[in-house]
Design an enzyme around this catalytic site. Structure first.
Site, PDB file in Angstrom:
ATOM      1  N   HIS A   1      39.612  40.609  46.527  1.00 36.18           N
ATOM      2  CA  HIS A   1      38.892  39.915  45.454  1.00 36.18           C
ATOM      3  C   HIS A   1      37.442  40.389  45.417  1.00 36.18           C
ATOM      4  O   HIS A   1      36.622  39.909  46.217  1.00 36.18           O
ATOM      5  CB  HIS A   1      38.910  38.403  45.704  1.00 36.18           C
ATOM      6  CG  HIS A   1      40.232  37.757  45.491  1.00 36.18           C
ATOM      7  ND1 HIS A   1      40.623  37.239  44.274  1.00 36.18           N
ATOM      8  CD2 HIS A   1      41.263  37.546  46.334  1.00 36.18           C
ATOM      9  CE1 HIS A   1      41.831  36.723  44.371  1.00 36.18           C
ATOM     10  NE2 HIS A   1      42.250  36.900  45.618  1.00 36.18           N
TER      11      HIS A   1
ATOM     12  N   CYS B   1      43.955  41.245  42.640  1.00 41.81           N
ATOM     13  CA  CYS B   1      44.901  40.525  43.497  1.00 41.81           C
ATOM     14  C   CYS B   1      46.285  40.506  42.840  1.00 41.81           C
ATOM     15  O   CYS B   1      46.888  41.553  42.662  1.00 41.81           O
ATOM     16  CB  CYS B   1      44.382  39.133  43.829  1.00 41.81           C
ATOM     17  SG  CYS B   1      45.271  38.377  45.240  1.00 41.81           S
TER      18      CYS B   1
ATOM     19  N   GLU C   1      35.245  39.515  43.347  1.00 46.00           N
ATOM     20  CA  GLU C   1      34.422  38.358  42.958  1.00 46.00           C
ATOM     21  C   GLU C   1      34.148  37.415  44.121  1.00 46.00           C
ATOM     22  O   GLU C   1      33.287  36.531  44.021  1.00 46.00           O
ATOM     23  CB  GLU C   1      35.085  37.605  41.795  1.00 46.00           C
ATOM     24  CG  GLU C   1      36.246  36.711  42.166  1.00 46.00           C
ATOM     25  CD  GLU C   1      37.563  37.439  42.375  1.00 46.00           C
ATOM     26  OE1 GLU C   1      38.589  36.753  42.530  1.00 46.00           O
ATOM     27  OE2 GLU C   1      37.574  38.694  42.392  1.00 46.00           O
TER      28      GLU C   1
END
Length: 203
Positions: A185, A79, A187
């Site tokens: 992202h 990001c 994650e």
């Protein structure tokens, strides 16, 4: 061993949780002197580009990340962390970045939108893979990942691994040698994102 850079500008907990899910250790590193001792480094980031560069400088992590990038060991920016890899950003004026990948970070140009879209670009969107990358092993050509951002990179096609459409196409995954960047992202992208992170630790 993988290091997660702590320079006071990242949502570290979600990355730590994702690594726990794939059963891989990751260490939060605040001491820039220790960064060179790791096999891989992740540079996260949440917030404004200028503030992030100031924090990297103030914590000593700017030089440490630059030194690590020259080691040919894998470096992943996520990001805002991806945006910091570029030469400069136009967010709140012009700010120099790390300059590890040629290109500039710009705000979404709403004048190019053919339909009314909100900025920031937030939510799930598709990645259209442009080139093979070891980080994308096992993913479909059109994979959904999770985004939250108002600015995006612009760079030459040779560095673009994946594109995403939001009003128009923009680079969402980039790579230059051992340096990788993801605008979305991983994650926060469930199974697809966990595959990406697992691919990263297997480099």
């Amino acid at each position: 061993m993988t290091a997660l850079v702590d320079y006071n500008m990242g949502n570290l907990r979600s990355v730590i949780n994702a690594f726990a899910k794939i059963g891989s250790p990751i260490e939060v590193v605040k001491d820039p002197e220790k960064l060179k001792g790791y096999d891989k480094v992740i540079l996260p980031g949440v917030g404004a580009f200028g503030d992030a560069m100031k924090s990297l400088e103030a914590t000593g992590m700017r030089e440490a990340v630059m030194d690590f990038s020259a080691s040919n060991k894998p470096l992943l920016g996520i990001c805002l962390g991806m945006q910091l890899l570029f030469e400069k950003s136009c967010e709140f004026g012009e700010t120099k970045g790390l300059g590890l990948i040629p290109g500039v970070v710009v705000e979404f140009d709403k004048s190019k939108f053919k339909t009314r879209l909100k900025v920031p670009h937030m939510g799930w969107n598709e990645i259209f893979i442009q080139k093979n990358s070891p980080l994308l092993k096992g993913l479909d050509d059109e994979t959904y990942l999770y985004f939250v951002h108002s600015f995006h990179a612009t760079c030459r096609d040779e560095y673009i691994i994946g594109k995403t459409t939001y009003g128009y196409d923009f680079p969402s995954i980039v790579q230059k040698d051992n340096i990788f960047g993801f605008q979305p992202h991983p994650e926060k992208s469930h199974d697809n994102g966990l595959k990406i992170l697992k691919n990263f630790i297997e480099l």
